[in-house]
Design a protein around this motif. Structure first.
Motif, PDB file in Angstrom:
ATOM      1  N   ARG A   1      50.745  17.414  81.565  1.00  0.00           N
ATOM      2  CA  ARG A   1      49.679  16.441  81.810  1.00  0.00           C
ATOM      3  C   ARG A   1      50.211  15.014  81.918  1.00  0.00           C
ATOM      4  O   ARG A   1      49.785  14.246  82.782  1.00  0.00           O
ATOM      5  CB  ARG A   1      48.656  16.518  80.670  1.00  0.00           C
ATOM      6  CG  ARG A   1      47.475  15.579  80.825  1.00  0.00           C
ATOM      7  CD  ARG A   1      46.585  15.637  79.595  1.00  0.00           C
ATOM      8  NE  ARG A   1      45.274  15.084  79.859  1.00  0.00           N
ATOM      9  CZ  ARG A   1      44.328  14.953  78.933  1.00  0.00           C
ATOM     10  NH1 ARG A   1      44.570  15.359  77.692  1.00  0.00           N
ATOM     11  NH2 ARG A   1      43.152  14.433  79.223  1.00  0.00           N
ATOM     12  N   HIS A   2      51.163  14.649  81.031  1.00  0.00           N
ATOM     13  CA  HIS A   2      51.574  13.245  80.933  1.00  0.00           C
ATOM     14  C   HIS A   2      52.843  12.907  81.722  1.00  0.00           C
ATOM     15  O   HIS A   2      53.093  11.721  81.972  1.00  0.00           O
ATOM     16  CB  HIS A   2      51.756  12.870  79.457  1.00  0.00           C
ATOM     17  CG  HIS A   2      50.496  12.994  78.658  1.00  0.00           C
ATOM     18  ND1 HIS A   2      49.371  12.243  78.923  1.00  0.00           N
ATOM     19  CD2 HIS A   2      50.176  13.790  77.601  1.00  0.00           C
ATOM     20  CE1 HIS A   2      48.415  12.557  78.063  1.00  0.00           C
ATOM     21  NE2 HIS A   2      48.874  13.502  77.256  1.00  0.00           N
TER      22      HIS A   2
ATOM     23  N   GLY B   1      48.593   3.027  75.106  1.00  0.00           N
ATOM     24  CA  GLY B   1      47.978   3.696  76.241  1.00  0.00           C
ATOM     25  C   GLY B   1      48.778   3.606  77.513  1.00  0.00           C
ATOM     26  O   GLY B   1      48.447   4.254  78.516  1.00  0.00           O
TER      27      GLY B   1
ATOM     28  N   ARG C   1      50.647  19.288  77.212  1.00  0.00           N
ATOM     29  CA  ARG C   1      50.705  17.828  77.125  1.00  0.00           C
ATOM     30  C   ARG C   1      51.795  17.255  78.016  1.00  0.00           C
ATOM     31  O   ARG C   1      51.616  16.204  78.643  1.00  0.00           O
ATOM     32  CB  ARG C   1      50.914  17.394  75.673  1.00  0.00           C
ATOM     33  CG  ARG C   1      49.649  17.504  74.839  1.00  0.00           C
ATOM     34  CD  ARG C   1      49.893  17.169  73.386  1.00  0.00           C
ATOM     35  NE  ARG C   1      48.638  17.162  72.634  1.00  0.00           N
ATOM     36  CZ  ARG C   1      48.547  17.149  71.313  1.00  0.00           C
ATOM     37  NH1 ARG C   1      49.663  17.149  70.580  1.00  0.00           N
ATOM     38  NH2 ARG C   1      47.369  17.137  70.722  1.00  0.00           N
TER      39      ARG C   1
ATOM     40  N   ASP D   1      46.757   7.026  77.555  1.00  0.00           N
ATOM     41  CA  ASP D   1      45.639   6.657  76.693  1.00  0.00           C
ATOM     42  C   ASP D   1      44.923   7.893  76.144  1.00  0.00           C
ATOM     43  O   ASP D   1      44.169   7.796  75.164  1.00  0.00           O
ATOM     44  CB  ASP D   1      44.643   5.778  77.461  1.00  0.00           C
ATOM     45  CG  ASP D   1      44.146   6.455  78.742  1.00  0.00           C
ATOM     46  OD1 ASP D   1      44.985   7.032  79.480  1.00  0.00           O
ATOM     47  OD2 ASP D   1      42.931   6.421  78.995  1.00  0.00           O
ATOM     48  N   LEU D   2      45.181   9.057  76.743  1.00  0.00           N
ATOM     49  CA  LEU D   2      44.564  10.306  76.279  1.00  0.00           C
ATOM     50  C   LEU D   2      45.472  11.080  75.322  1.00  0.00           C
ATOM     51  O   LEU D   2      45.070  12.120  74.804  1.00  0.00           O
ATOM     52  CB  LEU D   2      44.213  11.198  77.478  1.00  0.00           C
ATOM     53  CG  LEU D   2      43.249  10.583  78.507  1.00  0.00           C
ATOM     54  CD1 LEU D   2      43.016  11.558  79.651  1.00  0.00           C
ATOM     55  CD2 LEU D   2      41.917  10.211  77.841  1.00  0.00           C
TER      56      LEU D   2
ATOM     57  N   ASP E   1      48.262   8.939  82.094  1.00  0.00           N
ATOM     58  CA  ASP E   1      47.131   9.092  81.166  1.00  0.00           C
ATOM     59  C   ASP E   1      47.573   9.051  79.706  1.00  0.00           C
ATOM     60  O   ASP E   1      47.087   9.835  78.879  1.00  0.00           O
ATOM     61  CB  ASP E   1      46.396  10.410  81.444  1.00  0.00           C
ATOM     62  CG  ASP E   1      45.868  10.497  82.866  1.00  0.00           C
ATOM     63  OD1 ASP E   1      45.438   9.464  83.390  1.00  0.00           O
ATOM     64  OD2 ASP E   1      45.904  11.601  83.437  1.00  0.00           O
TER      65      ASP E   1
END
Length: 445
Positions: free
Chosen positions: A224-225, A284, A221, A250-251, A248
């Motif tokens: 990714r973020h 988000g 995570r 919002d994911l 991202d």
């Protein structure tokens, strides 16, 4: 302040917490039955003490694997039960594990000592020096005894969290030593291929769950973020809000009421992780936490630089609208416990009553935001001030503020003493248990 309209899920008829808890109980009971069957198939033997010792050892191994599952921080369990309750269960299972392993060592040694007409200590030394895996098991038991000792309430209160956590990490060493002992001398590993496959599978799932929940998910995570500090906003002399942005978002499956373990990657604080709730519902685009100064770590937050990298573990917690059972809601906050409550207020769309208990108006964190948000959503806001005694949220006072309290879901967050007092009041007023929601920060190694 910008609010984002969300489609709010309806109150659930089947409580997610009950489903998850029942599933855990059923899982443990089913595995206990399987362990018993494999034990009987292997042949209990003729010596009662040795038989009891082996069975206690098998149940101890099962409890050890179950303990790992409870603190694996798997999202499905955590979001339905909550880290605080999972940690509490982990603690009590730990004491059960301690007694089963002590029984295992005691009965096995007494059984073999009786058969050899030797003393208990002579037989223990004989087993440790001549039987493969026994010395490892003794070391594992000693580690578990130490960990159990420092986890007792009287010891836990006297240790810094970092010290307790460091000692607790030796649990994983004990797990490896105990498992290699079981592989070396466990009868189920030598007499039944099905039992061997079962135990390998059990330990694989338990250790794999820990690796997934504690390592893989957080690392994935954060890669990714790519979280970074975007703003540092002092709210008062001792309260600061940190805004965090990333890619991202919002994911990111975060909900109002949840918390993260935040690690700000500065040269002097990168190693320290602290639990802070989201103080605004995730939109988000950014996340916000609000912290009150309670030591050097929290005092340093207001000096963070914009652009500081952030490693956040989570989201954690079951203090969310997922657990609503009624359409209308009462929110009760004390002190800085307002942070998850403020996020929940933003996320609720039916009639809400918010009671904010503080010593003085100056202690009311984010009060202007709360007033604006309550006005926009048509919620009732009551700021209750004054000393802790007399109790201004006693049954009569709370019933006067919220006459229909028994018909509402109630979310409570605040200092432990206040939370306990409010919970007693709610029960005195006849609020059903399934409608009462609270959570305490409880971390386990």
């Amino acid at each position: 302040m910008t609010t984002v309209e969300r489609v709010q899920p309806p109150p659930t008829a089947i409580r997610p917490k009950v489903v998850a808890r029942t599933g855990l109980y059923a899982l443990l009971a089913a595995n206990a039955a399987v362990v018993t069957v494999f034990f009987l198939q292997a042949g209990p033997g003729s010596d009662t003490l040795i038989m009891l010792g082996r069975l206690a050892g098998l149940y101890g191994a099962l409890l050890m694997a179950f303990q790992l599952l409870l603190v694996a921080r798997l999202p499905w369990l955590d979001h339905r039960i909550g880290m605080d309750r999972l940690t509490s269960w982990h603690r009590w299972v730990g004491f059960g594990l301690l007694w089963t392993l002590l029984s295992h060592a005691l009965f096995i040694t007494l059984g073999y000592a009786g058969a050899a007409s030797a003393s208990f200590w002579d037989e223990l030394v004989e087993l440790a020096t001549t039987t493969e895996g026994v010395l490892r098991a003794i070391v594992a038991l000693a580690l578990i005894l130490v960990i159990g000792g420092v986890s007792a309430r009287f010891a836990r209160r006297r240790l810094a969290y970092e010290t307790w956590h460091f000692i607790h990490l030796y649990t994983y060493v004990a797990v490896v030593l105990a498992f290699t002992h079981q592989v070396a001398v466990g009868t189920t590993f030598t007499t039944s291929s099905a039992a061997t496959a079962y135990w390998w599978g059990l330990w694989g799932v338990a250790l794999g769950s820990v690796f997934l929940g504690r390592v893989v998910l957080p690392v994935w995570r954060n890669l990714r973020h790519q979280l970074r500090v975007s703003a540092v906003v002092p709210e008062s002399d001792n309260v600061v809000s940190i805004y965090v942005t990333g890619r991202d978002l919002d994911l990111l499956p975060a909900r109002a009421g949840q918390f993260f373990l935040w690690r700000f990657l500065t040269k002097d604080r990168w190693w320290q992780a602290n639990p802070f709730s989201l103080s605004a519902a995730p939109d988000g685009n950014r996340l916000r936490l609000t912290a009150k100064t309670a030591g050097e770590g929290t005092a340093a937050l207001r000096h963070l630089k914009v652009g500081t990298r952030v490693f956040a573990e989570g989201p954690y917690g079951a203090f969310t609208t997922l657990h609503r059972t009624r359409s209308e809601t009462l929110l009760v906050a004390g002190g800085v416990g307002i942070t998850p409550i403020r996020a929940l207020l933003e996320d609720l769309h039916d009639h809400v009553v918010l009671i904010y208990r503080v010593a003085t108006d100056r202690d009311a964190v984010l009060l202007d935001e709360l007033r604006e948000l309550a006005h926009a959503k048509g919620a009732e806001l009551h700021v209750v001030t004054g000393p802790a005694t007399p109790d201004k949220l006693a049954p009569r006072e709370l019933a006067r503020l919220v006459p229909d309290v028994a018909e509402r879901d109630v979310f409570v967050c605040g200092p432990p003493a206040m939370t306990s007092a409010v919970l007693r009041t709610l029960r005195d007023l006849g609020v059903p248990g399934p409608q009462i929601h609270f959570e305490r920060f409880s971390l386990a190694g």
